[in-house]
Motif scaffolding. Structure first.
Motif, PDB file in Angstrom:
ATOM      1  N   MET A 205     -11.168  -1.528  69.451  1.00 65.84           N
ATOM      2  CA  MET A 205     -12.087  -1.387  68.334  1.00 65.84           C
ATOM      3  C   MET A 205     -11.946  -0.011  67.696  1.00 65.84           C
ATOM      4  SD  MET A 205     -13.603  -4.195  67.915  1.00 65.84           S
ATOM      5  CE  MET A 205     -14.727  -3.580  66.719  1.00 65.84           C
ATOM      6  N   HIS A 206     -11.766   1.008  68.536  1.00 63.73           N
ATOM      7  CA  HIS A 206     -11.644   2.360  68.010  1.00 63.73           C
ATOM      8  C   HIS A 206     -10.399   2.489  67.134  1.00 63.73           C
ATOM      9  CE1 HIS A 206     -12.009   6.660  67.738  1.00 63.73           C
ATOM     10  NE2 HIS A 206     -10.778   6.798  68.204  1.00 63.73           N
ATOM     11  N   ARG A 207      -9.288   1.911  67.559  1.00 65.88           N
ATOM     12  CA  ARG A 207      -8.057   1.989  66.758  1.00 65.88           C
ATOM     13  C   ARG A 207      -8.211   1.253  65.431  1.00 65.88           C
ATOM     14  NH1 ARG A 207      -2.772   2.972  69.693  1.00 65.88           N
ATOM     15  NH2 ARG A 207      -3.428   3.695  71.723  1.00 65.88           N
ATOM     16  N   ILE A 208      -8.837   0.098  65.475  1.00 62.36           N
ATOM     17  CA  ILE A 208      -9.031  -0.663  64.241  1.00 62.36           C
ATOM     18  C   ILE A 208      -9.930   0.113  63.285  1.00 62.36           C
ATOM     19  CG2 ILE A 208     -10.075  -2.744  63.274  1.00 62.36           C
ATOM     20  CD1 ILE A 208      -9.068  -4.220  65.793  1.00 62.36           C
ATOM     21  N   SER A 209     -10.972   0.720  63.810  1.00 63.82           N
ATOM     22  CA  SER A 209     -11.866   1.503  62.952  1.00 63.82           C
ATOM     23  C   SER A 209     -11.166   2.713  62.367  1.00 63.82           C
ATOM     24  CB  SER A 209     -13.088   1.962  63.734  1.00 63.82           C
ATOM     25  OG  SER A 209     -13.881   0.861  64.065  1.00 63.82           O
ATOM     26  N   SER A 210     -10.275   3.323  63.135  1.00 62.27           N
ATOM     27  CA  SER A 210      -9.631   4.540  62.641  1.00 62.27           C
ATOM     28  C   SER A 210      -8.495   4.253  61.663  1.00 62.27           C
ATOM     29  CB  SER A 210      -9.128   5.402  63.802  1.00 62.27           C
ATOM     30  OG  SER A 210      -8.109   4.733  64.506  1.00 62.27           O
ATOM     31  N   ASP A 211      -7.697   3.205  61.913  1.00 63.83           N
ATOM     32  CA  ASP A 211      -6.579   2.961  60.994  1.00 63.83           C
ATOM     33  C   ASP A 211      -6.808   1.798  60.030  1.00 63.83           C
ATOM     34  OD1 ASP A 211      -6.042   0.642  62.466  1.00 63.83           O
ATOM     35  OD2 ASP A 211      -4.260   1.445  63.434  1.00 63.83           O
TER      36      ASP A 211
ATOM     37  N   HIS B 246      -6.422  -1.309  60.358  1.00 65.95           N
ATOM     38  CA  HIS B 246      -5.391  -2.343  60.432  1.00 65.95           C
ATOM     39  C   HIS B 246      -5.785  -3.411  61.437  1.00 65.95           C
ATOM     40  CE1 HIS B 246      -1.422  -4.123  60.365  1.00 65.95           C
ATOM     41  NE2 HIS B 246      -1.370  -4.026  61.683  1.00 65.95           N
ATOM     42  N   VAL B 247      -5.891  -4.654  60.967  1.00 71.61           N
ATOM     43  CA  VAL B 247      -6.179  -5.781  61.842  1.00 71.61           C
ATOM     44  C   VAL B 247      -5.036  -6.770  61.692  1.00 71.61           C
ATOM     45  CG1 VAL B 247      -7.812  -7.589  62.461  1.00 71.61           C
ATOM     46  CG2 VAL B 247      -8.643  -5.508  61.395  1.00 71.61           C
ATOM     47  N   ASP B 248      -4.259  -6.944  62.745  1.00 66.79           N
ATOM     48  CA  ASP B 248      -3.186  -7.930  62.716  1.00 66.79           C
ATOM     49  C   ASP B 248      -3.497  -9.032  63.725  1.00 66.79           C
ATOM     50  OD1 ASP B 248      -2.693  -6.675  65.131  1.00 66.79           O
ATOM     51  OD2 ASP B 248      -0.745  -5.869  64.561  1.00 66.79           O
ATOM     52  N   ASP B 249      -2.591  -9.986  63.849  1.00 66.39           N
ATOM     53  CA  ASP B 249      -2.825 -11.121  64.742  1.00 66.39           C
ATOM     54  C   ASP B 249      -2.978 -10.682  66.199  1.00 66.39           C
ATOM     55  OD1 ASP B 249      -2.763 -12.925  62.659  1.00 66.39           O
ATOM     56  OD2 ASP B 249      -0.631 -13.366  62.879  1.00 66.39           O
TER      57      ASP B 249
ATOM     58  N   TYR C 186     -13.589 -11.074  59.408  1.00 69.97           N
ATOM     59  CA  TYR C 186     -12.760 -10.454  58.369  1.00 69.97           C
ATOM     60  C   TYR C 186     -11.317 -10.948  58.482  1.00 69.97           C
ATOM     61  CZ  TYR C 186     -10.093  -6.723  56.077  1.00 69.97           C
ATOM     62  OH  TYR C 186      -9.207  -6.019  55.292  1.00 69.97           O
ATOM     63  N   HIS C 187     -10.782 -10.902  59.680  1.00 68.84           N
ATOM     64  CA  HIS C 187      -9.389 -11.312  59.891  1.00 68.84           C
ATOM     65  C   HIS C 187      -9.197 -12.800  59.604  1.00 68.84           C
ATOM     66  CE1 HIS C 187      -5.358 -11.381  61.512  1.00 68.84           C
ATOM     67  NE2 HIS C 187      -5.708 -12.378  62.304  1.00 68.84           N
TER      68      HIS C 187
END
Length: 187
Positions: free
Chosen positions: A1-7, A9-12, A161-162
């Motif tokens: 979650m932290h990486r998605i919030s920072s960059d 980017h949401v991929d499969d 969202y994804h």
């Protein structure tokens, strides 16, 4: 979650990890597993908020895509690119506090609809209006938009969202039909 919030980017792969965490969570309300794709019957307000955020982001992208069907590629290079998109501005905060981002998006949507109609893409405007109206109707049938999300709700938001982004055509055109409702025909 932290990486998605920072960059942002949401991929499969990231969505699959979030889905795994949600499906294995002992605190799941309904003991209902999350599917890998869009679940139109899922009524969790955080999931619906994520879907709504995706539609608003697609609306802004469509409104700022000034390319006409008869425009050649050399003209397309001269298009005005946005410095900051709706997703760039609000995604990191929207996962934690969706209400603020979605209220702002709803206000900005008026200008985006106007721009679509002004550029002769009223059919696309109608398509997005129907999508937003349907999701707002689902949200109104629940407890409303969440003001703040806990970790599990943040996961739901990102999955919504994804899933909504993955369920839509990547290049929306005025005559494009919704792929989820389109039935194959035998010719």
């Amino acid at each position: 979650m932290h990486r998605i919030s920072s960059d942002g980017h949401v991929d499969d792969r990231r969505a699959a990890l979030i889905r795994l965490a949600l499906n294995r969570s002992a605190s799941t309300k309904e003991n209902r597993s999350m599917p890998p794709g869009l679940d139109p019957d899922h009524r969790d307000p955080a999931y619906l908020a994520g879907r709504l955020f995706a539609v608003l982001a697609q609306l802004q992208a469509a409104a700022n895509n000034n390319r006409d069907a008869n425009q050649d590629d050399s003209d397309a290079e001269q298009q005005h690119e946005l410095n900051t998109t709706y997703t760039d501005r609000f995604f990191a905060g929207a996962a934690r506090n969706p209400r603020t981002a979605l209220v702002t998006g709803r206000l900005d949507a008026k200008a985006w609809f106007s721009k679509l109609r002004r550029t002769g893409r009223g059919g696309l405007s109608t398509h997005f209006e129907k999508q937003l109206h349907a999701i707002y109707g689902l949200i109104d049938a629940t407890d409303g938009l969440p003001a703040t999300n806990n970790l599990q709700q943040q996961e739901q938001f990102i999955l919504g969202y994804h899933h909504e982004r993955a369920a839509r055509p990547t290049r929306a055109e005025p005559g494009a039909a919704d792929e989820r409702t389109e039935q194959p025909t035998d010719d």
